[in-house]
Design a protein around this motif. Structure first.
Motif, short mmCIF file in Angstrom:
data_model
loop_
_atom_site.label_atom_id
_atom_site.label_comp_id
_atom_site.label_asym_id
_atom_site.label_seq_id
_atom_site.Cartn_x
_atom_site.Cartn_y
_atom_site.Cartn_z
N GLU A 187 0.82 -1.21 0.00
CA GLU A 187 0.00 0.00 0.00
C GLU A 187 0.86 1.26 0.00
N THR A 188 1.93 1.24 0.76
CA THR A 188 2.73 2.47 0.91
C THR A 188 3.83 2.57 -0.14
N GLY A 189 4.17 1.44 -0.76
CA GLY A 189 5.27 1.44 -1.73
C GLY A 189 6.63 1.56 -1.05
N LYS A 190 6.65 1.45 0.26
CA LYS A 190 7.93 1.53 0.99
C LYS A 190 8.57 0.13 1.05
N LEU A 191 9.86 0.11 1.28
CA LEU A 191 10.58 -1.17 1.31
C LEU A 191 10.44 -1.84 2.66
N LEU A 192 10.31 -3.16 2.63
CA LEU A 192 10.30 -3.93 3.87
C LEU A 192 11.20 -5.15 3.69
N GLN A 193 12.28 -5.14 4.42
CA GLN A 193 13.20 -6.28 4.40
C GLN A 193 12.97 -7.09 5.68
N ILE A 194 12.84 -8.41 5.55
CA ILE A 194 12.71 -9.26 6.74
C ILE A 194 14.09 -9.83 7.06
N GLY A 195 14.40 -9.90 8.36
CA GLY A 195 15.77 -10.20 8.78
C GLY A 195 16.23 -11.64 8.70
N HIS A 196 15.95 -12.31 7.60
CA HIS A 196 16.55 -13.64 7.37
C HIS A 196 17.91 -13.39 6.71
N GLN A 197 18.90 -13.12 7.53
CA GLN A 197 20.15 -12.55 7.01
C GLN A 197 20.98 -13.50 6.16
N ARG A 198 20.72 -14.83 6.26
CA ARG A 198 21.49 -15.75 5.43
C ARG A 198 21.23 -15.49 3.94
N ARG A 199 20.11 -14.89 3.63
CA ARG A 199 19.79 -14.63 2.22
C ARG A 199 20.75 -13.63 1.58
N SER A 200 21.49 -12.90 2.39
CA SER A 200 22.49 -11.97 1.84
C SER A 200 23.91 -12.41 2.15
N ASN A 201 24.04 -13.54 2.80
CA ASN A 201 25.37 -14.02 3.19
C ASN A 201 26.08 -14.54 1.92
N ARG A 438 18.57 3.17 -1.38
CA ARG A 438 19.20 4.14 -2.31
C ARG A 438 18.87 3.81 -3.76
N GLY A 439 18.04 2.80 -3.98
CA GLY A 439 17.63 2.47 -5.35
C GLY A 439 18.70 1.72 -6.12
N LYS A 440 19.65 1.10 -5.42
CA LYS A 440 20.76 0.45 -6.12
C LYS A 440 20.71 -1.07 -6.02
N ALA A 441 19.69 -1.61 -5.40
CA ALA A 441 19.62 -3.09 -5.29
C ALA A 441 18.17 -3.49 -5.07
N LYS A 442 17.93 -4.78 -5.29
CA LYS A 442 16.61 -5.34 -4.96
C LYS A 442 16.74 -6.01 -3.60
N LEU A 443 15.69 -5.99 -2.81
CA LEU A 443 15.75 -6.63 -1.49
C LEU A 443 15.97 -8.13 -1.63
N ASN A 444 16.81 -8.68 -0.80
CA ASN A 444 17.02 -10.13 -0.81
C ASN A 444 15.94 -10.87 -0.03
N CYS A 445 15.26 -10.18 0.89
CA CYS A 445 14.17 -10.85 1.60
C CYS A 445 12.98 -9.91 1.75
N PRO A 446 12.26 -9.71 0.63
CA PRO A 446 11.07 -8.86 0.69
C PRO A 446 9.97 -9.53 1.52
N PRO A 447 8.91 -8.80 1.86
CA PRO A 447 7.92 -9.36 2.80
C PRO A 447 7.24 -10.63 2.30
N GLU A 448 7.08 -10.76 1.00
CA GLU A 448 6.42 -11.97 0.48
C GLU A 448 7.25 -13.20 0.80
N VAL A 449 8.58 -13.07 0.74
CA VAL A 449 9.47 -14.19 1.06
C VAL A 449 9.42 -14.48 2.57
N GLY A 450 9.46 -13.41 3.36
CA GLY A 450 9.36 -13.57 4.81
C GLY A 450 8.04 -14.23 5.19
N TYR A 451 7.00 -13.89 4.45
CA TYR A 451 5.68 -14.47 4.74
C TYR A 451 5.68 -15.98 4.47
N GLU A 452 6.22 -16.38 3.32
CA GLU A 452 6.26 -17.81 2.99
C GLU A 452 6.98 -18.59 4.09
#
Ligand SMILES: NC(=O)c1ccc[n+]([C@@H]2O[C@H](COP(=O)([O-])OP(=O)(O)OC[C@H]3O[C@@H](n4cnc5c(N)ncnc54)[C@H](O)[C@@H]3O)[C@@H](O)[C@H]2O)c1
Length: 479
Positions: A187-201, A438-452
């Motif tokens: 709804e807000t178009g804001k970014l939400l990263q969920i803290g499953h940090q291995r996804r960026s390891n 900063r608009g330079k990457a895609k989230l590695n764990c967006p909320p849809e992934v955190g939800y699954e």
């Protein structure tokens, strides 16, 4: 930020997911100092070195490129994990801390505010996050590390206030809460990263992209097993002089100080060890298998801890079924809190090889075993995707007395994953979040992934309670 000792905690900074271990270099440096100083002298010297290093960092923050957009950040939840995230963020250039919100104003909030000030961040401390959002108009992003049952409300309100959010796992202790977070992000178009940090390891990314994706070293994965075993630990406590008044505890959803400190064990607040610890690794099962589970059966119980202060299961054993593009997979997961044997890892077994990986590289270097019948891995070794094999000992030690059956399988050769994470575990995931801001990457764990991941994990407690094999429908994972 060095943690202070809090009654009931034997090692700090205490994150229930593990106190910080000294790395090999620190241990070796330490050993060389021990004879001269004695153990206490060594501890003192270590602490001083640590403080001095921190002071040096404070006067020389990481250099940011001139064109790097500054991101104004606030932290909600300055407990064990909030402090770990803050430490990692202090190493990321271009961040400016503005505020810290924590209801434990006299202890955790104060500690992080003071520490950030030492690092020359002009931060204001708040007890109420709404007041913080009202007053701190310049904030770009909020980091949320409060207990799980607060995540949905904090995240939704921050997103609605126009902030990007990094929220710790488990995304929420309820699926309704997790769904409201996904909806608010959309709804807000804001970014939400969920803290499953291995996804960026970088080690996990290397395994996923190169070893499993490109080289397909494991062939067809048929089984997975993983665990997070921990030894018995004392309940968390608090120094008497910092006990929170009862009215404030109640206001924020805690019945007493024990529950406030040990919220993970309480129904309605956390989800017990399977949610706290298992969520990290079951997320990796789903990621590496490229599928959500179809069923789960689980057995669990409170076998050891006091039921008056521990409502959730201290021991859980779960078996998932997955229908992957390559075929069916069975995946076992265990967590127990009475014996820490073999720590935590994930082990993927295919018809051509095995990958044993853990976030804890000190304990698991990322071993790969090639099945003797699999095609040679030479090309991938030459490309540097894995190390050359360390040939396993095939002959029984003389005089060991052991007898091998003639049909015994030959043990496969061991390779290792050559990618090492030299930064704190959470830094790459936070960096990915700020890059996305900063608009330079895609989230590695967006909320849809955190939800699954939340759907897969929260179902285990349901299966234990129902004492039956529980089915997932594909639509369970969709919002
Ligand atoms: N990603 C990881 O590896 C990892 C590791 C540990 C914890 N975590 C997650 O981080 C979160 C926090 O865990 P923790 O171990 O730091 O817990 P903690 O109890 O040590 O810290 C929670 C902090 O939140 C504060 N708090 C509670 N309610 C609040 C509210 N309404 N508003 C503001 N502050 C509030 C408490 O005072 C406390 O300081 C949890 O969701 C946990 O699952 C993630």
């Amino acid at each position: 930020m060095a943690g202070e000792n809090v009654k009931g905690e034997d090692k700090v900074p205490a994150t229930p997911e593990g106190p910080r271990k000294l790395d090999r270099r620190e241990v070796l440096r330490g050993l060389s100092t021990v004879p001269a100083l004695g153990v206490f002298g060594y501890a003192w010297s270590k602490q001083r070195q640590y403080q001095q290093a921190r002071l040096a960092e404070a006067s020389a923050p990481p250099a940011a490129p001139a064109d790097l957009q500054q991101v104004n950040v606030a932290l909600i939840g300055a407990g064990a994990q909030g402090q770990v995230l803050t430490d990692a963020m202090l190493r990321i250039p271009g961040l400016r801390f503005r505020a810290v919100c924590d209801v434990w104003a006299e202890y955790n909030q104060k500690r992080v505010v003071n520490s950030l000030r030492r690092f020359k961040h002009e931060v204001t401390g708040y007890e109420d996050y709404r007041e913080m959002l009202d007053k701190e108009k310049e904030l770009d992003a909020v980091i949320i590390a409060t207990p799980d049952f607060w995540h949905a409300q904090h995240t939704v309100d921050c997103l609605k206030a126009g902030k990007h959010v990094y929220c710790e796992k488990e995304m929420s202790n309820t699926l309704e809460g997790a769904r409201s977070m996904v909806a608010a992000a959309r709804e807000t178009g804001k970014l939400l990263q969920i803290g499953h940090q291995r996804r960026s390891n970088p080690r996990y990314l290397h395994c996923y992209n190169k070893l499993l994706g490109e080289a397909k070293l494991l062939g067809r994965i048929v089984t997975v097993n993983g665990q997070w075993n921990r030894a018995v630990a004392a309940d968390l406590g608090a120094p008497d002089r910092y006990v929170i008044p009862q009215a404030r505890l109640k206001q924020y959803g805690f019945k007493d100080m024990h529950q406030f400190r040990n919220w993970r064990w309480y129904k309605g607040l956390g989800g017990g060890p399977i949610v706290d610890l298992g969520s990290h690794q079951i997320d990796i099962y789903t990621w590496f298998l490229g599928a959500n589970p179809s069923h789960v059966m689980a057995s669990g119980g409170l076998l050891y801890h006091d039921p008056k202060t521990h409502e959730w299961y201290d021991t859980v054993m779960a078996v998932y079924d997955y229908e992957t593009a390559q075929g069916p997979v069975k995946a076992y997961y265990q967590t127990q809190t009475t014996n820490g044997s073999q720590g935590y890892f994930e082990n993927f077994m295919g018809d051509q090889g095995t990958l044993l990986i853990s976030e804890s590289e000190v304990n698991y270097a990322g071993q790969l075993y090639r099945d003797p019948n699999a095609p040679a891995w030479d090309t991938w070794i030459q490309k540097g995707y894995l190390t050359a094999p360390k040939v396993q000992e095939r002959t029984l030690k003389e005089n060991s007395g052991a007898v091998a059956d003639v049909r015994e399988s030959v043990s496969p050769d061991q390779h290792t994953v050559p990618v090492v994470l030299r930064d704190p575990y959470h830094q790459p995931h936070l960096q990915n979040f700020f890059d996305a801001v900063r608009g330079k990457a895609k989230l590695n764990c967006p909320p849809e992934v955190g939800y699954e991941s939340a759907v897969s994990v929260l179902k285990v407690n349901e299966a234990i309670e129902a004492k039956t094999r529980v089915a997932f429908k594909p639509e369970d994972f969709k919002i």
